[in-house]
Motif scaffolding. Structure first.
Motif, PDB file in Angstrom:
ATOM      1  N   LEU A 368      24.026  68.969  40.887  1.00  0.00           N
ATOM      2  CA  LEU A 368      23.584  68.976  42.318  1.00  0.00           C
ATOM      3  C   LEU A 368      24.050  70.163  43.018  1.00  0.00           C
ATOM      4  CD1 LEU A 368      23.639  65.386  43.077  1.00  0.00           C
ATOM      5  CD2 LEU A 368      21.814  66.446  41.866  1.00  0.00           C
ATOM      6  N   ALA A 369      24.771  70.949  42.191  1.00  0.00           N
ATOM      7  CA  ALA A 369      25.443  72.114  42.915  1.00  0.00           C
ATOM      8  C   ALA A 369      24.419  72.911  43.903  1.00  0.00           C
ATOM      9  CB  ALA A 369      25.929  73.042  41.855  1.00  0.00           C
ATOM     10  N   ASP A 370      23.200  73.214  43.442  1.00  0.00           N
ATOM     11  CA  ASP A 370      22.369  74.127  44.374  1.00  0.00           C
ATOM     12  C   ASP A 370      21.382  73.479  45.261  1.00  0.00           C
ATOM     13  OD1 ASP A 370      20.833  73.211  42.177  1.00  0.00           O
ATOM     14  OD2 ASP A 370      19.759  75.078  42.069  1.00  0.00           O
ATOM     15  N   VAL A 371      21.625  72.155  45.393  1.00  0.00           N
ATOM     16  CA  VAL A 371      20.363  71.264  46.285  1.00  0.00           C
ATOM     17  C   VAL A 371      20.718  71.385  47.858  1.00  0.00           C
ATOM     18  CG1 VAL A 371      19.894  69.799  44.393  1.00  0.00           C
ATOM     19  CG2 VAL A 371      21.334  69.057  46.131  1.00  0.00           C
ATOM     20  N   ASP A 372      19.626  71.320  48.456  1.00  0.00           N
ATOM     21  CA  ASP A 372      19.919  71.298  50.128  1.00  0.00           C
ATOM     22  C   ASP A 372      20.083  69.917  50.507  1.00  0.00           C
ATOM     23  OD1 ASP A 372      19.151  74.329  49.934  1.00  0.00           O
ATOM     24  OD2 ASP A 372      17.164  73.395  49.667  1.00  0.00           O
ATOM     25  N   LEU A 373      19.655  68.928  50.049  1.00  0.00           N
ATOM     26  CA  LEU A 373      19.946  67.695  50.619  1.00  0.00           C
ATOM     27  C   LEU A 373      20.104  66.637  49.471  1.00  0.00           C
ATOM     28  CD1 LEU A 373      18.087  66.140  53.456  1.00  0.00           C
ATOM     29  CD2 LEU A 373      18.007  64.863  51.397  1.00  0.00           C
ATOM     30  N   VAL A 374      21.030  65.793  49.460  1.00  0.00           N
ATOM     31  CA  VAL A 374      21.273  64.802  48.406  1.00  0.00           C
ATOM     32  C   VAL A 374      20.959  63.403  49.148  1.00  0.00           C
ATOM     33  CG1 VAL A 374      22.837  63.574  46.934  1.00  0.00           C
ATOM     34  CG2 VAL A 374      23.054  65.933  47.421  1.00  0.00           C
ATOM     35  N   VAL A 395      31.016  68.966  44.963  1.00  0.00           N
ATOM     36  CA  VAL A 395      30.096  69.621  43.933  1.00  0.00           C
ATOM     37  C   VAL A 395      29.226  70.255  44.815  1.00  0.00           C
ATOM     38  CG1 VAL A 395      28.151  69.033  42.263  1.00  0.00           C
ATOM     39  CG2 VAL A 395      30.225  67.921  42.052  1.00  0.00           C
ATOM     40  N   CYS A 396      28.618  69.964  45.781  1.00  0.00           N
ATOM     41  CA  CYS A 396      27.490  70.766  46.476  1.00  0.00           C
ATOM     42  C   CYS A 396      27.754  71.890  47.243  1.00  0.00           C
ATOM     43  CB  CYS A 396      26.764  69.388  47.429  1.00  0.00           C
ATOM     44  SG  CYS A 396      25.989  68.070  46.525  1.00  0.00           S
ATOM     45  N   LYS A 397      26.795  72.531  47.323  1.00  0.00           N
ATOM     46  CA  LYS A 397      27.259  73.961  47.884  1.00  0.00           C
ATOM     47  C   LYS A 397      27.368  73.661  49.402  1.00  0.00           C
ATOM     48  CE  LYS A 397      22.348  74.881  48.810  1.00  0.00           C
ATOM     49  NZ  LYS A 397      21.038  75.556  48.807  1.00  0.00           N
ATOM     50  N   PRO A 398      28.207  74.744  50.330  1.00  0.00           N
ATOM     51  CA  PRO A 398      28.401  74.387  51.455  1.00  0.00           C
ATOM     52  C   PRO A 398      27.121  74.386  52.464  1.00  0.00           C
ATOM     53  CG  PRO A 398      29.525  76.292  50.700  1.00  0.00           C
ATOM     54  CD  PRO A 398      28.762  75.862  49.707  1.00  0.00           C
TER      55      PRO A 398
END
Ligand SMILES: C/C=C(\C)C(=O)SCCNC(=O)CCNC(=O)[C@H](O)C(C)(C)COP(=O)(O)OP(=O)(O)OC[C@H]1O[C@@H](n2cnc3c(N)ncnc32)[C@H](O)[C@@H]1OP(=O)(O)O
Length: 715
Positions: A368-374, A395-398
């Motif tokens: 999920l590192a590059d998703v915009d919304l989880v 994990v997720c990008k800022p």
């Protein structure tokens, strides 16, 4: 208004001008009357095109004018004079031709539509019928069965379907007005007698009585107490059995009853409420038109239980790439199989290719590192959700928006696990998530307006009606629902049966009674929550807990393994586990008798009125508290949530509108009565906002926001 010009030498062009949908306001109707007369009197003009400005033909009568006294020329003679015109009249339909808009087009001699146009007679959804001749002309044009379908459902058809049905004469992919002008030139001077729909005989139907009996039965079943669909059938029957002028009289007569009905007011209120909730505002003052959403190109769903699967499918159907994560490999494989089937079925229904490649499946949260919304949709357990949010934050990008699909847990506690609590909101979907229209977007005290705007925009993209609400246990919908279900259990203790309560609720217009619904959702869900809250203690049957009345009936059923449909037993019995047909259960009736005897309760006769008041008024009272607490910005938010998420009958507007129809004084008086009778149920005490509204003379629901604003400014 309407603008007149002459083009291509001999075509009079009438353009309706009333943004955004060119609704037929008094000024527009006057404009049409004036410009039609001008065109007919102009000797140079041989044919006429009617179109709407800015790519919309006409959204129908101006619904805002319905509350005012009638002014301007009426629609029926206006359309009649167009039909009687001696020069060909051509409707150039772009965007929408709905309600009075389509009726205007049916008065024209020809109809040319753009391929992207949508046509329909949705008056029934506003509690009305197509009473500007629509109910009489459409069956004459396309036949009784097709007209019945369109008029009783109000569904919009595409230009392609309209062509197939015979509603339009031509569909174009090019500039509609140009095509209509070309067409108008080609029919100039041609005889018009065969083009006046009101003169057509209604196509003959074999066994008309059987057809109408069948349709009426189906409509009565699906209408759940709504009167407009029934009147629509009666109007079409008049078209099929009477000459046009007598049919028009019948149409007028039926409309007169509908127009002033409470149901029409409720449905029209609901139409505007649906649009009002999109114009959200937060208590901080942040609002829809000053908050910019973040771009969302790729999304993720974590947890592939029933809710997670539905959400991921809905996202893929909206065209978004979705990464799904489920830690357990077996569950992941099963989810992939089920979701692929769901996508295939949905695609088949819509006649498109299934968007299978939009979803990727993983058991690794690192993906999920590059998703915009989880959207987190794991089991409804705070500790588990906290762990997931902690991981997601790492994990997720800022800048990734982290959303939870919790149905009532504290969104702010989850936000506190993350580096950026301002990027955490609730996105509470309703089951089945790929079907149900409602989405509660829940902002915590630290959620940024941008996060809310992003979730609201995503909801819109998914085709949901999204309502922004504040953070509290159960948010708006479930907070109110809790009192409804609790009162229903109290009624059982006092002498009612599940059948009796459900019948009253279903006759009111809910698709399913409270106990049938509980059996469908599973009794164990609420039981688990109550156990976590230490309210439900196995083996205990005390009726006062934490200082207030408590009904352990649901807990006692769960202790016996009666979880509802899935176990074949619950408030009802089912022929086998998973069956959907509920049967009254003598075992349960005996169980209730024993329970009452054990607690010294004497069963009394409970009537329908009391059932409705006891189940609905506490919910309404809680709605007032929700408004007072600033959890919902206005009554429209609550009403839209209840109509689209909980099956509140749309023709009753929603709980808050319903309260205003019943009369706030009456609601207050009944709550006072029930609170006096049940002082151990604190929420029956009338809310001070309700008292205040009554004290100032019970203003209409549209004025409540002002009162709430004043109340908040005084605090
Ligand atoms: C007797 C009765 C007769 C003869 C009738 O005709 S009853 C009316 C029948 N017509 C309808 O039911 C159509 C209602 N409108 C729609 O379905 C849609 O608005 C649309 C398909 C025409 C356009 O949809 P969309 O582009 O998504 O835009 P909105 O729905 O957001 O609407 C934009 C604003 O226009 C207002 N609106 C729309 N239709 C009407 C209308 N018929 N009368 C008055 N106002 C209308 C709507 O409320 C939105 O207003 P704002 O929220 O922006 O203030």
């Amino acid at each position: 208004m309407a603008q007149y010009s002459r083009i291509s030498g001999s075509v009079g062009l009438i353009t309706l001008k009333n943004p955004p949908v060119n609704a037929l306001s008094a000024a527009v109707r006057q404009g049409i009357v004036d410009t039609v007369e001008k065109a007919l009197c102009d000797p140079q003009v041989k044919s006429v095109v009617i179109c709407g400005q800015d790519g919309v033909f006409c959204g129908g009568a101006d619904v805002k004018e319905f509350e005012k006294s009638m002014s301007g020329p009426p629609l029926i003679p206006m359309i009649h004079s167009i039909e009687c015109a001696t020069k060909p009249m051509v409707a150039a339909i772009e965007g929408s031709a709905l309600g009075g808009g389509l009726e205007l087009a049916l008065g024209c001699h020809y109809r040319i539509a753009h391929s992207k146009a949508r046509l329909g007679l949705p008056e029934v959804t506003l509690g009305l019928l197509p009473a500007a001749g629509g109910s009489q002309r459409l069956p004459r044009l396309i036949g009784v069965p097709a007209a019945l379908d369109l008029i009783t459902t109000g569904r919009h058809v595409t230009a392609a379907e309209a062509l197939q049905l015979g509603i339009v004469d031509q569909v174009t992919d090019h500039k509609t007005v140009d095509a209509a002008v070309k067409f108008a030139l080609s029919v100039a001077g041609k005889p018009l007698d065969a083009r006046r729909i009101s003169t057509y005989p209604c196509p003959v139907v074999t066994d008309l009585d059987a057809l109408f009996e069948d349709v009426m039965q189906k409509v009565r079943q699906s209408a759940r107490g709504a009167i407009a669909p029934i009147a629509c059938v009666q109007a079409v029957r008049a078209a099929a059995t009477l000459p046009y002028t007598r049919g028009m009289e019948r149409e007028k007569e039926l409309m007169a009853t509908l127009f002033t009905s409470g149901q029409a007011r409720a449905l029209q209120y609901n139409f505007f409420a649906q649009r009002a909730v999109g114009k959200w505002r937060m208590p901080s003052g942040a609002r829809w038109d000053t908050s910019t959403p973040r771009p969302v190109h790729k999304v993720a769903v974590i947890g592939l239980g029933t809710m997670g699967r539905g959400i991921a499918v809905a996202l893929a159907q909206a065209g978004l790439p979705v990464v799904t994560v489920e830690a357990q490999e077996k569950q992941l494989m099963e989810a992939k199989r089920v979701m692929s089937d769901m996508l295939k079925r949905g695609a088949k229904r819509r006649g498109v290719a299934p968007p299978l490649d939009k979803i990727s499946y993983s058991s690794n949260i690192q993906d999920l590192a590059d998703v915009d919304l989880v959207i987190e949709a794991v089991f409804e357990d705070m500790d588990l959700k906290k762990k997931v949010f902690l991981q997601l934050s790492a994990v997720c990008k800022p800048g990734t928006l982290l959303c939870t699909n919790t149905s009532g847990l504290d969104v702010d506690q989850l936000a506190s696990q993350t580096r950026n609590p301002e990027l955490v909101v609730g996105m509470h979907f309703f089951a089945p998530a790929h079907v149900m229209k409602l989405l509660e977007v829940v902002y915590g005290p630290r959620s940024s307006p941008q996060a809310v705007a992003t979730a609201m925009q995503l909801g819109k993209k998914m085709g949901k009606i999204s309502v922004a609400v504040g953070n509290c246990r159960g948010f708006v919908g479930n907070r109110m629902l809790k009192l409804y279900t609790e009162q229903a259990s109290f009624l059982l203790e006092e002498g009612a049966t599940p059948d009796l309560v459900d019948r009253a609720i279903e006759e009111f217009g809910f698709p399913m009674g409270v106990f049938r619904m509980s059996d469908l959702s599973g009794l164990d869900i609420g039981w688990r929550v109550r156990k976590e809250m230490k309210l439900a203690v196995p083996g205990q049957s005390a009726r006062i807990r934490e200082g207030r009345r408590y009904s352990p009936l649901g807990d006692l059923l769960c202790e016996q393994g009666r979880f509802g449909q899935k176990t074949g037993r619950g408030w009802y019995r089912y022929n086998k586990p998973g069956d959907r047909v509920a049967h009254s259960d003598p075992w349960l009736h005996h169980f209730l008798e024993e329970y009452r005897a054990q607690h010294g309760l004497v069963a009394r006769r409970i009537d329908q009125q009391e059932i409705l008041e006891r189940c609905l008024y506490p919910m309404i009272n809680e709605g007032f508290r929700i408004l007072q607490d600033g959890i919902a910005a206005g009554p429209e938010d609550i009403d839209v949530i209840y109509v689209f998420g909980y099956g509140w009958p749309r023709h009753c507007g929603g709980p808050m509108f319903y309260a205003s129809m019943v009369g706030l004084e009456k609601v207050l008086e009944r709550l006072e009565h029930y609170y006096q009778a049940h002082p151990d149920v604190p929420y029956l005490q009338p809310c001070s906002l309700l008292r205040r509204l009554v004290a100032i003379g019970s203003p209409p629901v549209q004025k409540w926001r002002e009162v709430i604003k004043n109340l908040h400014s005084q605090l």
